[in-house]
Design a protein around this motif. Structure first.
Motif, PDB file in Angstrom:
ATOM      1  N   PHE A   1       0.841  -1.201   0.000  1.00  0.00           N
ATOM      2  CA  PHE A   1       0.000   0.000   0.000  1.00  0.00           C
ATOM      3  C   PHE A   1       0.876   1.252   0.000  1.00  0.00           C
ATOM      4  O   PHE A   1       0.660   2.189  -0.785  1.00  0.00           O
ATOM      5  CB  PHE A   1      -0.923   0.019   1.222  1.00  0.00           C
ATOM      6  CG  PHE A   1      -1.330   1.412   1.617  1.00  0.00           C
ATOM      7  CD1 PHE A   1      -2.227   2.136   0.844  1.00  0.00           C
ATOM      8  CD2 PHE A   1      -0.778   2.016   2.743  1.00  0.00           C
ATOM      9  CE1 PHE A   1      -2.587   3.440   1.187  1.00  0.00           C
ATOM     10  CE2 PHE A   1      -1.120   3.319   3.088  1.00  0.00           C
ATOM     11  CZ  PHE A   1      -2.029   4.027   2.303  1.00  0.00           C
ATOM     12  N   HIS A   2       1.886   1.266   0.871  1.00  0.00           N
ATOM     13  CA  HIS A   2       2.725   2.446   1.019  1.00  0.00           C
ATOM     14  C   HIS A   2       3.541   2.688  -0.252  1.00  0.00           C
ATOM     15  O   HIS A   2       3.674   3.827  -0.720  1.00  0.00           O
ATOM     16  CB  HIS A   2       3.643   2.262   2.225  1.00  0.00           C
ATOM     17  CG  HIS A   2       4.194   3.535   2.754  1.00  0.00           C
ATOM     18  ND1 HIS A   2       5.016   3.577   3.859  1.00  0.00           N
ATOM     19  CD2 HIS A   2       4.085   4.820   2.342  1.00  0.00           C
ATOM     20  CE1 HIS A   2       5.360   4.810   4.102  1.00  0.00           C
ATOM     21  NE2 HIS A   2       4.810   5.594   3.192  1.00  0.00           N
ATOM     22  N   ARG A   3       4.048   1.607  -0.812  1.00  0.00           N
ATOM     23  CA  ARG A   3       4.824   1.745  -2.052  1.00  0.00           C
ATOM     24  C   ARG A   3       3.927   2.253  -3.179  1.00  0.00           C
ATOM     25  O   ARG A   3       4.321   3.146  -3.948  1.00  0.00           O
ATOM     26  CB  ARG A   3       5.460   0.406  -2.431  1.00  0.00           C
ATOM     27  CG  ARG A   3       6.409   0.495  -3.617  1.00  0.00           C
ATOM     28  CD  ARG A   3       7.296  -0.741  -3.701  1.00  0.00           C
ATOM     29  NE  ARG A   3       8.219  -0.632  -4.820  1.00  0.00           N
ATOM     30  CZ  ARG A   3       9.316  -1.373  -4.957  1.00  0.00           C
ATOM     31  NH1 ARG A   3       9.621  -2.294  -4.039  1.00  0.00           N
ATOM     32  NH2 ARG A   3      10.102  -1.215  -6.008  1.00  0.00           N
ATOM     33  N   ALA A   4       2.735   1.697  -3.291  1.00  0.00           N
ATOM     34  CA  ALA A   4       1.791   2.159  -4.312  1.00  0.00           C
ATOM     35  C   ALA A   4       1.417   3.617  -4.107  1.00  0.00           C
ATOM     36  O   ALA A   4       1.203   4.361  -5.076  1.00  0.00           O
ATOM     37  CB  ALA A   4       0.533   1.289  -4.288  1.00  0.00           C
ATOM     38  N   SER A   5       1.368   4.063  -2.869  1.00  0.00           N
ATOM     39  CA  SER A   5       0.997   5.442  -2.565  1.00  0.00           C
ATOM     40  C   SER A   5       2.047   6.439  -3.041  1.00  0.00           C
ATOM     41  O   SER A   5       1.756   7.637  -3.152  1.00  0.00           O
ATOM     42  CB  SER A   5       0.783   5.605  -1.058  1.00  0.00           C
ATOM     43  OG  SER A   5      -0.356   4.889  -0.641  1.00  0.00           O
ATOM     44  N   HIS A   6       3.243   5.970  -3.296  1.00  0.00           N
ATOM     45  CA  HIS A   6       4.292   6.827  -3.843  1.00  0.00           C
ATOM     46  C   HIS A   6       4.431   6.703  -5.355  1.00  0.00           C
ATOM     47  O   HIS A   6       5.045   7.563  -5.983  1.00  0.00           O
ATOM     48  CB  HIS A   6       5.641   6.491  -3.192  1.00  0.00           C
ATOM     49  CG  HIS A   6       5.799   7.078  -1.836  1.00  0.00           C
ATOM     50  ND1 HIS A   6       6.638   8.147  -1.565  1.00  0.00           N
ATOM     51  CD2 HIS A   6       5.216   6.760  -0.656  1.00  0.00           C
ATOM     52  CE1 HIS A   6       6.568   8.447  -0.278  1.00  0.00           C
ATOM     53  NE2 HIS A   6       5.712   7.620   0.291  1.00  0.00           N
ATOM     54  N   ARG A   7       3.867   5.651  -5.931  1.00  0.00           N
ATOM     55  CA  ARG A   7       4.089   5.388  -7.362  1.00  0.00           C
ATOM     56  C   ARG A   7       2.822   5.515  -8.205  1.00  0.00           C
ATOM     57  O   ARG A   7       2.896   5.461  -9.429  1.00  0.00           O
ATOM     58  CB  ARG A   7       4.680   3.975  -7.538  1.00  0.00           C
ATOM     59  CG  ARG A   7       5.949   3.712  -6.743  1.00  0.00           C
ATOM     60  CD  ARG A   7       7.042   4.761  -6.948  1.00  0.00           C
ATOM     61  NE  ARG A   7       7.338   4.952  -8.350  1.00  0.00           N
ATOM     62  CZ  ARG A   7       7.448   6.163  -8.898  1.00  0.00           C
ATOM     63  NH1 ARG A   7       7.274   7.255  -8.168  1.00  0.00           N
ATOM     64  NH2 ARG A   7       7.730   6.275 -10.174  1.00  0.00           N
ATOM     65  N   ILE A   8       1.664   5.645  -7.568  1.00  0.00           N
ATOM     66  CA  ILE A   8       0.399   5.807  -8.300  1.00  0.00           C
ATOM     67  C   ILE A   8      -0.215   7.139  -7.856  1.00  0.00           C
ATOM     68  O   ILE A   8      -0.488   7.346  -6.670  1.00  0.00           O
ATOM     69  CB  ILE A   8      -0.568   4.647  -8.002  1.00  0.00           C
ATOM     70  CG1 ILE A   8       0.044   3.320  -8.457  1.00  0.00           C
ATOM     71  CG2 ILE A   8      -1.911   4.885  -8.683  1.00  0.00           C
ATOM     72  CD1 ILE A   8      -0.747   2.097  -8.033  1.00  0.00           C
ATOM     73  N   ARG A   9      -0.432   8.019  -8.800  1.00  0.00           N
ATOM     74  CA  ARG A   9      -0.819   9.384  -8.448  1.00  0.00           C
ATOM     75  C   ARG A   9      -2.135   9.445  -7.688  1.00  0.00           C
ATOM     76  O   ARG A   9      -2.297  10.279  -6.796  1.00  0.00           O
ATOM     77  CB  ARG A   9      -0.905  10.239  -9.721  1.00  0.00           C
ATOM     78  CG  ARG A   9      -0.947  11.733  -9.398  1.00  0.00           C
ATOM     79  CD  ARG A   9      -1.031  12.580 -10.637  1.00  0.00           C
ATOM     80  NE  ARG A   9      -0.956  13.992 -10.282  1.00  0.00           N
ATOM     81  CZ  ARG A   9      -1.209  14.986 -11.134  1.00  0.00           C
ATOM     82  NH1 ARG A   9      -1.535  14.702 -12.398  1.00  0.00           N
ATOM     83  NH2 ARG A   9      -1.151  16.246 -10.730  1.00  0.00           N
ATOM     84  N   TRP A  10      -3.097   8.590  -8.039  1.00  0.00           N
ATOM     85  CA  TRP A  10      -4.388   8.601  -7.345  1.00  0.00           C
ATOM     86  C   TRP A  10      -4.194   8.384  -5.842  1.00  0.00           C
ATOM     87  O   TRP A  10      -4.868   9.014  -5.022  1.00  0.00           O
ATOM     88  CB  TRP A  10      -5.287   7.530  -7.937  1.00  0.00           C
ATOM     89  CG  TRP A  10      -6.653   7.467  -7.319  1.00  0.00           C
ATOM     90  CD1 TRP A  10      -7.044   6.680  -6.273  1.00  0.00           C
ATOM     91  CD2 TRP A  10      -7.800   8.234  -7.690  1.00  0.00           C
ATOM     92  NE1 TRP A  10      -8.368   6.896  -5.972  1.00  0.00           N
ATOM     93  CE2 TRP A  10      -8.858   7.850  -6.837  1.00  0.00           C
ATOM     94  CE3 TRP A  10      -8.040   9.195  -8.681  1.00  0.00           C
ATOM     95  CZ2 TRP A  10     -10.127   8.403  -6.936  1.00  0.00           C
ATOM     96  CZ3 TRP A  10      -9.304   9.750  -8.771  1.00  0.00           C
ATOM     97  CH2 TRP A  10     -10.330   9.359  -7.911  1.00  0.00           C
ATOM     98  N   LEU A  11      -3.279   7.504  -5.490  1.00  0.00           N
ATOM     99  CA  LEU A  11      -2.981   7.248  -4.080  1.00  0.00           C
ATOM    100  C   LEU A  11      -2.086   8.343  -3.496  1.00  0.00           C
ATOM    101  O   LEU A  11      -2.241   8.730  -2.333  1.00  0.00           O
ATOM    102  CB  LEU A  11      -2.316   5.884  -3.931  1.00  0.00           C
ATOM    103  CG  LEU A  11      -3.182   4.678  -4.281  1.00  0.00           C
ATOM    104  CD1 LEU A  11      -2.331   3.420  -4.415  1.00  0.00           C
ATOM    105  CD2 LEU A  11      -4.276   4.461  -3.251  1.00  0.00           C
TER     106      LEU A  11
END
Length: 288
Positions: A95-105
């Motif tokens: 989740f945390h990694r996606a929050s840095h790599r996916i703009r929506w997050l």
């Protein structure tokens, strides 16, 4: 349940914030700012209200998934508890990694990184839009595996509670603990915007995930951490801090070429956004 666990820990959190502020006032007064701390507190209250409402809505989704669980896990078993802790921390990492790599997050998570200071009060700096960006989706596999939803919520709260303690510059390296756990040293790297450090050390409790998946960087005494975000948002208005990236994201989507371009602006890596200060950065550059 998450709200009540964190609420119960609030006196400890507030006491430690006061103690750290007193500590730095004697040694480095600029480490705390009254207006910055108040802004963090306001963001925390806004987040808690939104989070409580969101869990009331989505807990039914968790139980719907739980009815189709793969395993019937004994709730009180030490192995079940240990497994839930480990699995939740694993999913938190992604989740945390996606929050840095996916703009929506990132539109939600950027609020947490927007302070140019790092102290215990920074842990309070959260966005009320996490339920909209979909944070709760990352824990759904735990219900499908067979972990009871209220227990999932409790472990999420405990994980987040632990992370309060790593938002500090007052604690140095912690010996052998550095090899296993997320520590203040590791999390200082995570909050830094230096090219060497940015988008690293996503750990919740266990740093082992970063080491396994190639996102670990050790704090370097020769490279002091610079906190904040590329394209720094100056000011302390909680509303602006909460919504500035959402506004920029939808504006970029509207000015993008075609519907594919619009979708790309919603879900691209943040540094590829049209409005990003370094939108011309190469695909491997993750500066924000």
């Amino acid at each position: 349940m998450e709200k009540w666990i964190l609420f119960g820990m609030a006196p400890v959190f507030l006491a430690l914030v006061a103690l750290e502020a007193w500590y730095w006032h004697r040694r480095r007064p600029g480490m705390y700012s009254g207006i910055d701390t108040l802004s963090n507190a306001a963001l925390a209250l806004m987040h808690q209200v939104a989070d409580a409402i969101a869990w009331l809505v989505v807990i039914g989704v968790y139980y719907a998934v739980y009815r189709h669980r793969v395993f019937d896990l004994p709730a009180a078993s030490p192995w079940t508890i240990a497994g839930l802790f480990l699995a939740q921390d694993f999913f938190y990492y992604w989740f945390h990694r996606a929050s840095h790599r996916i703009r929506w997050l990132w539109a939600s998570h950027v609020t947490h990184h927007s302070s140019e200071r790092l102290n215990l009060s920074t842990a309070f700096r959260q966005s009320l839009t996490y339920p909209i960006s979909g944070m709760w989706l990352f824990w759904l596999p735990l219900a499908w595996l067979g972990f009871e939803p209220t227990h999932i919520v409790a472990v999420v709260a405990i994980n987040l509670g632990f992370q309060f303690f790593v938002h500090t510059q007052a604690v140095g390296r912690l010996g052998w603990l550095e090899h296993v756990f997320n520590t203040p040293s590791h999390h200082r790297v995570h909050h830094a915007r230096n090219a060497k450090y940015i988008d690293r050390n996503y750990a919740g409790v266990l740093i082992i995930w970063d080491k396994l998946f190639g996102s670990f960087v050790e704090e370097d005494p020769q490279v002091p951490c610079e906190y904040g975000i590329v394209g720094q948002v100056h000011g302390h208005n909680p509303i602006r801090l909460t919504f500035h990236e959402w506004i920029a994201m939808f504006r970029d989507a509207m000015r993008a070429r075609g519907w594919r371009g619009a979708i790309w602006q919603l879900f691209c890596p943040p540094e590829r956004a049209l409005s990003h200060p370094r939108a011309d950065a190469g695909p491997d550059t993750t500066a924000r």
